[in-house]
Design an enzyme around this catalytic site. Structure first.
Site, PDB file in Angstrom:
ATOM      1  N   LYS A 115     -11.123   0.047 -22.058  1.00 57.81           N
ATOM      2  CA  LYS A 115     -10.499  -0.517 -20.912  1.00 57.81           C
ATOM      3  C   LYS A 115     -10.553  -1.938 -21.111  1.00 57.81           C
ATOM      4  O   LYS A 115     -11.434  -2.716 -21.458  1.00 57.81           O
ATOM      5  CB  LYS A 115     -11.268   0.090 -19.710  1.00 57.81           C
ATOM      6  CG  LYS A 115     -10.204  -0.146 -18.436  1.00 57.81           C
ATOM      7  CD  LYS A 115      -9.592   1.414 -18.569  1.00 57.81           C
ATOM      8  CE  LYS A 115      -8.663   1.404 -17.344  1.00 57.81           C
ATOM      9  NZ  LYS A 115      -7.977   2.703 -17.336  1.00 57.81           N
ATOM     10  N   ASP A 155      -2.134   0.185 -16.793  1.00 57.16           N
ATOM     11  CA  ASP A 155      -2.994   0.516 -15.707  1.00 57.16           C
ATOM     12  C   ASP A 155      -2.457  -0.203 -14.645  1.00 57.16           C
ATOM     13  O   ASP A 155      -1.281  -0.409 -14.672  1.00 57.16           O
ATOM     14  CB  ASP A 155      -4.537   0.245 -16.260  1.00 57.16           C
ATOM     15  CG  ASP A 155      -5.475   0.781 -15.180  1.00 57.16           C
ATOM     16  OD1 ASP A 155      -5.799   2.093 -15.590  1.00 57.16           O
ATOM     17  OD2 ASP A 155      -5.934   0.229 -14.658  1.00 57.16           O
ATOM     18  N   GLY A 227      -0.557   9.567  -0.991  1.00 52.89           N
ATOM     19  CA  GLY A 227      -0.062   8.584  -1.960  1.00 52.89           C
ATOM     20  C   GLY A 227       1.042   9.030  -2.706  1.00 52.89           C
ATOM     21  O   GLY A 227       1.141   9.897  -3.225  1.00 52.89           O
ATOM     22  N   GLY A 229       3.355   7.502  -5.009  1.00 54.08           N
ATOM     23  CA  GLY A 229       3.623   6.555  -5.942  1.00 54.08           C
ATOM     24  C   GLY A 229       3.873   7.310  -7.211  1.00 54.08           C
ATOM     25  O   GLY A 229       4.447   8.470  -7.103  1.00 54.08           O
ATOM     26  N   ALA A 231       2.019   8.783  -9.630  1.00 54.31           N
ATOM     27  CA  ALA A 231       1.566  10.229  -9.956  1.00 54.31           C
ATOM     28  C   ALA A 231       1.892  11.021  -8.717  1.00 54.31           C
ATOM     29  O   ALA A 231       2.595  12.041  -8.942  1.00 54.31           O
ATOM     30  CB  ALA A 231       0.128   9.702  -9.767  1.00 54.31           C
TER      31      ALA A 231
HETATM   32  P1  NAD Z   1       1.381   3.860  -7.493  1.00 56.22           P
HETATM   33  O1  NAD Z   1       0.881   2.382  -7.373  1.00 56.22           O
HETATM   34  O2  NAD Z   1       2.186   4.146  -8.242  1.00 56.22           O
HETATM   35  O3  NAD Z   1       1.027   4.707  -6.319  1.00 56.22           O
HETATM   36  C1  NAD Z   1       0.216   4.434  -5.458  1.00 56.22           C
HETATM   37  C2  NAD Z   1       0.575   4.989  -4.025  1.00 56.22           C
HETATM   38  O4  NAD Z   1      -0.174   5.340  -3.065  1.00 56.22           O
HETATM   39  C3  NAD Z   1       1.913   4.178  -3.286  1.00 56.22           C
HETATM   40  O5  NAD Z   1       2.746   5.103  -3.051  1.00 56.22           O
HETATM   41  C4  NAD Z   1       1.112   3.428  -2.432  1.00 56.22           C
HETATM   42  O6  NAD Z   1       1.857   3.325  -1.120  1.00 56.22           O
HETATM   43  C5  NAD Z   1      -0.016   4.621  -2.035  1.00 56.22           C
HETATM   44  N1  NAD Z   1      -1.237   3.913  -1.165  1.00 56.22           N
HETATM   45  C6  NAD Z   1      -1.909   2.900  -1.162  1.00 56.22           C
HETATM   46  N2  NAD Z   1      -3.056   3.030  -0.421  1.00 56.22           N
HETATM   47  C7  NAD Z   1      -2.781   4.145   0.315  1.00 56.22           C
HETATM   48  C8  NAD Z   1      -3.453   4.654   1.563  1.00 56.22           C
HETATM   49  N3  NAD Z   1      -4.401   3.992   2.101  1.00 56.22           N
HETATM   50  N4  NAD Z   1      -3.262   5.891   2.066  1.00 56.22           N
HETATM   51  C9  NAD Z   1      -2.120   6.358   1.349  1.00 56.22           C
HETATM   52  N5  NAD Z   1      -1.394   5.938   0.583  1.00 56.22           N
HETATM   53  C10 NAD Z   1      -1.590   4.892   0.078  1.00 56.22           C
HETATM   54  O7  NAD Z   1      -0.159   4.300  -8.414  1.00 56.22           O
HETATM   55  P2  NAD Z   1      -0.112   5.379  -9.304  1.00 56.22           P
HETATM   56  O8  NAD Z   1       0.179   5.190 -10.777  1.00 56.22           O
HETATM   57  O9  NAD Z   1       0.744   6.561  -8.833  1.00 56.22           O
HETATM   58  O10 NAD Z   1      -1.660   5.767  -9.237  1.00 56.22           O
HETATM   59  C11 NAD Z   1      -1.951   6.496  -8.205  1.00 56.22           C
HETATM   60  C12 NAD Z   1      -3.673   6.987  -8.673  1.00 56.22           C
HETATM   61  O11 NAD Z   1      -3.487   7.807  -9.809  1.00 56.22           O
HETATM   62  C13 NAD Z   1      -4.650   5.786  -8.977  1.00 56.22           C
HETATM   63  O12 NAD Z   1      -6.058   6.166  -9.011  1.00 56.22           O
HETATM   64  C14 NAD Z   1      -4.489   5.685 -10.598  1.00 56.22           C
HETATM   65  O13 NAD Z   1      -5.699   5.251 -11.326  1.00 56.22           O
HETATM   66  C15 NAD Z   1      -4.407   7.347 -10.729  1.00 56.22           C
HETATM   67  N6  NAD Z   1      -3.891   7.720 -12.253  1.00 56.22           N
HETATM   68  C16 NAD Z   1      -2.709   7.208 -12.380  1.00 56.22           C
HETATM   69  C17 NAD Z   1      -1.945   7.449 -13.698  1.00 56.22           C
HETATM   70  C18 NAD Z   1      -0.557   7.308 -14.099  1.00 56.22           C
HETATM   71  O14 NAD Z   1       0.012   7.531 -15.104  1.00 56.22           O
HETATM   72  N7  NAD Z   1       0.248   6.708 -13.155  1.00 56.22           N
HETATM   73  C19 NAD Z   1      -2.923   7.884 -14.719  1.00 56.22           C
HETATM   74  C20 NAD Z   1      -4.193   8.407 -14.505  1.00 56.22           C
HETATM   75  C21 NAD Z   1      -4.528   8.182 -13.079  1.00 56.22           C
END
Ligand code: NAD
Length: 426
Positions: A115, A155, A227, A229, A231
């Site tokens: 990381k 990340d 969330g 986003g 994922a």
């Molecule tokens: P992202 O930034 O695309 O999306 C995050 C979402 O969460 C956004 O829509 C944001 O508005 C929302 N959010 C933030 N605070 C919030 C709250 N208090 N209540 C409700 N919603 C809230 O991020 P992502 O890539 O989708 O990642 C989300 C999680 O998944 C993280 O923990 C990340 O480590 C994990 N993850 C993602 C991936 C990936 O490939 N994208 C891989 C492994 C793990």
């Protein structure tokens, strides 16, 4: 700190590096591995701390600090993302590299965990400044990364473009095109089809397995996603395709609920429009307290936003039968205990969101072969890996009468231990 002296209450106040060491102890002891193995696993093999100068748009020079942690290379090169965030610390990067080792090992991806992080706030940097930070950081860590050494990926607050710049700088330094040094790249630079949706797709496959084990149909199952986003929104889409009813989603603007199922196309339109928010959806109830989304009476809950959202304070009120951790670390150790006692089927993060690293591995394999797969091939190989890993973890949890998280750690630690022993390190 000996495990026996750590209460789950105390665990909630430790930092991630201390928590992961205790998780290793707990699963390792249950597995019966030696103290020597535990001592090897409880510390990263290498941590590099760097600082590098970057010319800012106004002509001034700013020195940025960053870290790269490589946990164990027993099973193969190390692998894991690089985050750009103002709160990055060396301990956090170390802990995240250790979790990556277990995520790779539980899904039998032949990597160890790595990381990286740079202390910066990309929201306050111009595109040119972000590019120079990206190039500066990869140059600073170039000696310890490489296709056969350590392979970074995106990340928090880094993306395909960041990876493209880093790959370009590394390739120039080495004097040859080196796409295998980094994954999550744009398709035009050797990125893999299906990588963008991989985390969510893996999570949806794991949920499908869980529902099958519980003898519950996916058709008509109700789902809440915290969330919306990268994922969360793709998990919602994929589960809706499989016949689930997405009744609630949330983001930073709030949480919306519609008992007959939300119109996801409308929610996505609102999310993508800079002048609106998901809570503007006309045919839905806005929850007064957005955190209530976690406590709705649904079949499936997908925390896909932040860490530490299911805690000892709300665990008892969780009504979902299946919780799939798309986010990293959404459940605290104390909440884990409560949910297990309540019979909640919790698919732990190292399994539920491993789709991302699995398809990163596929990207690297394609880069090394210079031969690229179709999206169907990528998705079917991903499904095979998730289904096999899920079943292995599930069977062990049944046999040991333990939760899926502990079982996942046990599968992972056993696999790494075998590699350490086969290498003759102990
Ligand atoms: P992202 O930034 O695309 O999306 C995050 C979402 O969460 C956004 O829509 C944001 O508005 C929302 N959010 C933030 N605070 C919030 C709250 N208090 N209540 C409700 N919603 C809230 O991020 P992502 O890539 O989708 O990642 C989300 C999680 O998944 C993280 O923990 C990340 O480590 C994990 N993850 C993602 C991936 C990936 O490939 N994208 C891989 C492994 C793990």
């Amino acid at each position: 700190m000996p495990v026996s002296t750590v209460t789950s209450d105390k665990l909630e106040s430790l930092n991630p590096y201390e928590i992961v060491q205790i998780q290793i102890d707990q699963a390792g002891k249950k597995l019966g591995v030696s103290e020597d193995i535990l001592n090897i696993l409880k510390k990263p093999k290498r941590v590099l701390s760097v600082s590098f100068p970057v010319k800012m748009d106004d002509g001034s020079i700013r020195v940025f600090e960053g870290f790269r942690s490589q946990h164990t290379d027993a099973m193969g090169p190390t692998k894991g993302g690089i985050r750009f965030h103002p709160d990055v610390t060396m301990d956090e990067v170390k802990a995240l590299s250790m979790w990556m080792s277990f995520k790779c090992a539980v899904t039998d991806v032949p990597y160890g965990g790595g990381k990286g992080g740079v202390i910066c706030d990309p929201r306050k940097l111009s595109k040119g400044e972000i590019e120079r930070v990206s190039r500066g950081f990869i140059e600073a860590i170039a000696d310890i990364v490489g296709p056969e050494k350590d392979i970074p990926a995106p990340d928090v607050y880094t993306n395909a473009q960041t990876m493209g710049w880093m790959m370009d700088t590394y390739s120039r330094m080495k004097g040859k095109f080196s796409p295998g040094v980094i994954t999550g790249k744009p398709l035009s630079l050797g990125g893999s089809k299906g990588r963008n949706e991989a985390t969510a797709r893996g999570c949806a496959f794991a949920i499908e397995q869980a529902m099958e084990k519980l003898n519950k149909p996916l058709q008509g199952a109700t789902v809440a996603v915290q969330g919306f986003g990268n994922a969360g929104r793709i998990v919602a889409d994929l589960l809706a395709e499989k016949g689930c009813k997405i009744v609630a989603v949330s983001d930073t603007s709030g949480a919306i609920y519609q008992k007959d199922g939300l119109n996801l196309d409308e929610v996505k339109k609102l999310k993508d429009d800079k002048n609106s928010k998901i809570t503007d959806l006309s045919d839905a109830q806005v929850l007064e307290n957005p955190e209530e989304i976690l406590e709705l009476d649904v079949d499936i809950l997908v925390p896909a936003a932040l860490e530490n959202v299911i805690t000892r304070k709300n665990a008892d009120r969780i009504q979902a039968k299946v919780v799939a951790e798309a986010a990293n670390g959404p459940t605290t150790p104390k909440a884990d205990e409560v949910l297990f006692k309540k019979g909640v089927h919790l698919i732990p993060d190292i399994l539920a969101n491993a789709g991302g690293v699995i398809v990163s591995y596929f990207e690297w394999v394609q880069n090394l072969m210079h031969y690229y797969w179709t999206e169907e091939e990528v998705n079917s190989k991903l499904k095979e890996k998730i289904v096999r890993s899920y079943n292995e973890v599930y069977d062990l949890a049944q046999k040991e009468n333990t939760d899926l998280r502990t079982a996942a750690y046990m599968v992972a630690i056993k696999r790494i231990t075998e590699a350490i022993e086969a290498r003759g390190w102990i």
